[in-house]
Write a protein that holds these residues in place. Structure first.
Motif, short mmCIF file in Angstrom:
data_model
loop_
_atom_site.label_atom_id
_atom_site.label_comp_id
_atom_site.label_asym_id
_atom_site.label_seq_id
_atom_site.Cartn_x
_atom_site.Cartn_y
_atom_site.Cartn_z
N PRO A 126 -6.10 5.18 -10.90
CA PRO A 126 -6.24 3.71 -10.94
C PRO A 126 -5.55 3.03 -9.76
CG PRO A 126 -5.88 4.55 -13.14
CD PRO A 126 -5.69 5.71 -12.21
N ALA A 127 -4.32 3.43 -9.46
CA ALA A 127 -3.63 2.80 -8.31
C ALA A 127 -4.36 3.09 -7.01
CB ALA A 127 -2.18 3.30 -8.23
N MET A 128 -4.96 4.28 -6.90
CA MET A 128 -5.65 4.60 -5.65
C MET A 128 -6.95 3.80 -5.49
SD MET A 128 -3.48 6.37 -4.21
CE MET A 128 -2.32 5.47 -5.25
N MET A 129 -7.46 3.27 -6.59
CA MET A 129 -8.61 2.35 -6.47
C MET A 129 -8.19 1.11 -5.68
SD MET A 129 -11.02 3.91 -8.00
CE MET A 129 -10.27 5.46 -7.51
N LEU A 130 -6.96 0.64 -5.93
CA LEU A 130 -6.46 -0.53 -5.18
C LEU A 130 -6.22 -0.18 -3.72
CD1 LEU A 130 -3.83 -1.94 -7.73
CD2 LEU A 130 -6.08 -2.88 -7.21
N ALA A 131 -5.60 0.98 -3.48
CA ALA A 131 -5.24 1.34 -2.11
C ALA A 131 -6.46 1.58 -1.24
CB ALA A 131 -4.33 2.57 -2.12
N THR A 132 -7.55 2.04 -1.85
CA THR A 132 -8.75 2.37 -1.05
C THR A 132 -9.78 1.24 -1.03
OG1 THR A 132 -9.78 3.44 -2.96
CG2 THR A 132 -8.58 4.88 -1.45
N SER A 133 -9.47 0.08 -1.59
CA SER A 133 -10.43 -1.05 -1.68
C SER A 133 -11.69 -0.64 -2.44
CB SER A 133 -10.90 -1.55 -0.32
OG SER A 133 -9.86 -1.80 0.53
N ALA A 194 4.44 10.34 -13.15
CA ALA A 194 5.44 9.94 -12.15
C ALA A 194 6.39 8.87 -12.69
CB ALA A 194 4.74 9.39 -10.92
N LEU A 195 7.65 8.93 -12.25
CA LEU A 195 8.57 7.80 -12.48
C LEU A 195 8.13 6.63 -11.61
CD1 LEU A 195 11.90 9.82 -12.38
CD2 LEU A 195 10.64 9.05 -14.40
N VAL A 196 7.74 6.95 -10.39
CA VAL A 196 7.15 5.98 -9.46
C VAL A 196 6.21 6.76 -8.53
CG1 VAL A 196 7.59 4.37 -7.56
CG2 VAL A 196 9.21 4.50 -9.41
N GLY A 197 5.07 6.16 -8.21
CA GLY A 197 4.17 6.79 -7.25
C GLY A 197 3.52 5.70 -6.40
N ALA A 198 2.98 6.09 -5.25
CA ALA A 198 2.33 5.09 -4.40
C ALA A 198 1.38 5.76 -3.41
CB ALA A 198 3.35 4.26 -3.63
N GLY A 199 0.37 5.00 -3.03
CA GLY A 199 -0.54 5.42 -1.97
C GLY A 199 -0.66 4.31 -0.95
N VAL A 200 -0.77 4.71 0.32
CA VAL A 200 -0.89 3.75 1.42
C VAL A 200 -2.11 4.12 2.24
CG1 VAL A 200 0.25 2.79 3.46
CG2 VAL A 200 1.62 3.63 1.58
N GLN A 201 -2.90 3.13 2.61
CA GLN A 201 -4.00 3.36 3.56
C GLN A 201 -3.92 2.27 4.61
OE1 GLN A 201 -7.51 5.16 1.96
NE2 GLN A 201 -8.79 3.79 3.14
N ALA A 202 -3.85 2.68 5.89
CA ALA A 202 -3.59 1.70 6.96
C ALA A 202 -4.47 1.96 8.16
CB ALA A 202 -2.13 1.79 7.39
N THR A 203 -4.83 0.86 8.85
CA THR A 203 -5.51 0.99 10.14
C THR A 203 -4.48 0.70 11.22
OG1 THR A 203 -7.46 0.06 9.08
CG2 THR A 203 -7.51 0.22 11.47
N ARG A 213 -3.18 -1.39 2.90
CA ARG A 213 -3.10 -1.63 1.47
C ARG A 213 -2.13 -0.61 0.90
NH1 ARG A 213 -7.86 -4.64 -0.48
NH2 ARG A 213 -7.64 -3.70 -2.53
N ILE A 214 -1.22 -1.12 0.07
CA ILE A 214 -0.23 -0.25 -0.56
C ILE A 214 -0.31 -0.50 -2.07
CG2 ILE A 214 2.21 0.38 -0.69
CD1 ILE A 214 2.62 -1.21 1.93
N ALA A 215 -0.45 0.56 -2.85
CA ALA A 215 -0.54 0.39 -4.30
C ALA A 215 0.42 1.35 -5.00
CB ALA A 215 -1.96 0.61 -4.78
#
Ligand SMILES: Cc1cc2nc3c(=O)[nH]c(=O)nc-3n(C[C@H](O)[C@H](O)[C@H](O)COP(=O)(O)OP(=O)(O)OC[C@H]3O[C@@H](n4cnc5c(N)ncnc54)[C@H](O)[C@@H]3O)c2cc1C
Length: 286
Positions: A126-133, A194-203, A213-215
Motif C-alpha cells: 500500500p505505501a509503495m502505491m503512494l511512492a510510485t504514483s 516493520a516497525l517503520v518502513g519507507a520507499g523513495v522514488q526520485a528523478t 515521492r516518499i511514502a
C-alpha cells in the motif's frame, strides 16, 4: 477455532464476481490469496455468509505495458513482483519492497490486489502505491474507475473501495531514465511486520532532485506520503544539508501514536534514521 459455515462461489469473470456479491445482503467477502482472510475467518474476526473466490478470474491476471502505464493484474502474487521482467524494469520499487513481505510461503499465495484492498498500514505494498504514483483500477456495478493512490487510502483499513467493488488492477507510470528508487524497513526480525518502513522514488537531474515521492508504512492509520520532507528536497541537490532538512521536516509529516510495540518518540526517531539511509543510498552514483 474454526471458521463459521459459509457458502462458496467461484466466478470466472469480473461480471460474475460482481453479481455474486450483488446477490447477497452485503455479507460476502472476496477471497484472493487468502493469506489475510483465512486467518481472520479462523479467528472469527470475519464471518461472511458467502466467500467469492476470485482466484480463477483470468482478467485479473497478467502484467502488461499499456500506453504510458504498467498494468499489474490484481491477482499478481507477491513472489511475481520479484521475477516479472516488466515489473523489474518498469516498477522496480515494487520488486525492491517485495522480499520484505512476510515469508516465501505467504509471498507465493498473497496478491497485490489483496494487499492493496486490505490496506493494512503496516504492509509494504500500500505505501509503495503512494511512492510510485500508482492508480487503483476498481470495477463495480456502475463500471470501471481509476483512483489515484493519493485519494485511495482513507483511514484504518478504509479505502475508496465501496462494498462489493473489486480491485481489478494497479496502474503504475514506468520509471524514466533519470529515476532512482530505494526501499528499506526496520523490523525486530526479518519477515516480521516493520516497525517503520519507507520507499523513495526520485528523478535526479545533474545531482538535483527534480521530483520525488516518499511514502512510509507503519507510522499511522494509513500509509503516509511525507509532503514536507518531499518539499525540503525538491529542487535541491541531494547532499547532507538537504537530507538533514528532510529528516527535520518529518516531524511535521508524521504523527505516530504510542502503541504496545513502540513509543511514538521511538518511531519518529526510526523514521528519521530510515529516511537518512534511503536518501544516502539515492545519493550514491547509479
Ligand atoms: C504470518 C503472516 C505474515 C504476514 N506478513 C506480512 C508482511 O510482512 N507484509 C505484508 O504486506 N503482508 C503480510 N501478510 C499478509 C499477506 O501479504 C497477504 O497476502 C495480503 O495482505 C493479502 O493478500 P491476499 O491475496 O492473501 O488477500 P486475501 O487474504 O484473500 O484478502 C484480503 C482482503 O482483501 C479483500 N480482497 C482481496 N482481493 C481483492 C480484490 N481484488 N478486490 C477487492 N477486495 C479484495 C478480501 O475480501 C479481504 O478482505 C502476512 C500474512 C501472514 C499470514
Amino acid at each position: 477455532m474454526k471458521a463459521r459455515a459459509f457458502s462458496y462461489v467461484r466466478p470466472r469473470t469480473v461480471a460474475e464476481a460482481l453479481s455474486a456479491f450483488a446477490g447477497t445482503d452485503g455479507d460476502a467477502s472476496y477471497i484472493a490469496g487468502g493469506q489475510s482472510l483465512v486467518p481472520a475467518l479462523a479467528l472469527r474476526l470475519q464471518a461472511p455468509d458467502r466467500l467469492i473466490d476470485i482466484a480463477h478470474i483470468e482478467a485479473l491476471r497478467g502484467v502488461s505495458l499499456t500506453g504510458d502505464r504498467l498494468r499489474i493484474g490484481a491477482l499478481t502474487r507477491h513472489a511475481e513482483l520479484l521475477t516479472d521482467p516488466l515489473i523489474l524494469r518498469h516498477a522496480p520499487l515494487l520488486s525492491e519492497a517485495a522480499p520484505y513481505i512476510a515469508h516465501p510461503a505467504i509471498r507465493n499465495r498473497g496478491t497485490i490486489g489483496g494487499s492493496v484492498a486490505l490496506a493494512d498500514p503496516a504492509s509494504e505494498l500500500p505505501a509503495m502505491m503512494l511512492a510510485t504514483s500508482a492508480e487503483i483500477e476498481i470495477s463495480g456495478p456502475d463500471g470501471v474507475r481509476l483512483v489515484p493512490a493519493d485519494d485511495y487510502f482513507q483511514d484504518l483499513y478504509q479505502t475508496a473501495l465501496e462494498p462489493g467493488e473489486l480491485l481489478t488492477a494497479i496502474l503504475v507510470p514506468p520509471v524514466g531514465p533519470d529515476e532512482r528508487w530505494a526501499f528499506d524497513e526496520l523490523a525486530r526480525r526479518r519477515g516480521d511486520y516493520a516497525l517503520v518502513g519507507a520507499g523513495v522514488q526520485a528523478t535526479l537531474v545533474d545531482g538535483t532532485i527534480a521530483r520525488l515521492r516518499i511514502a512510509f508504512l507503519s507510522v499511522g492509520a494509513t500509509p503516509v506520503r511525507v509532503h514536507q520532507a518531499e518539499a525540503a528536497l525538491t529542487g535541491a541537490p541531494l547532499d547532507a544539508t538537504s537530507i538533514a532538512r528532510a529528516q527535520a521536516a518529518l516531524d511535521a509529516d508524521l504523527d505516530p501514536t504510542d502503541d504496545a510495540q513502540v513509543p511514538a518518540v521511538t518511531r519518529r526517531h526510526l523514521a528519521r534514521v530510515l529516511l537518512g539511509r534511503l536518501l544516502g543510498r539515492l545519493a550514491r552514483p547509479a
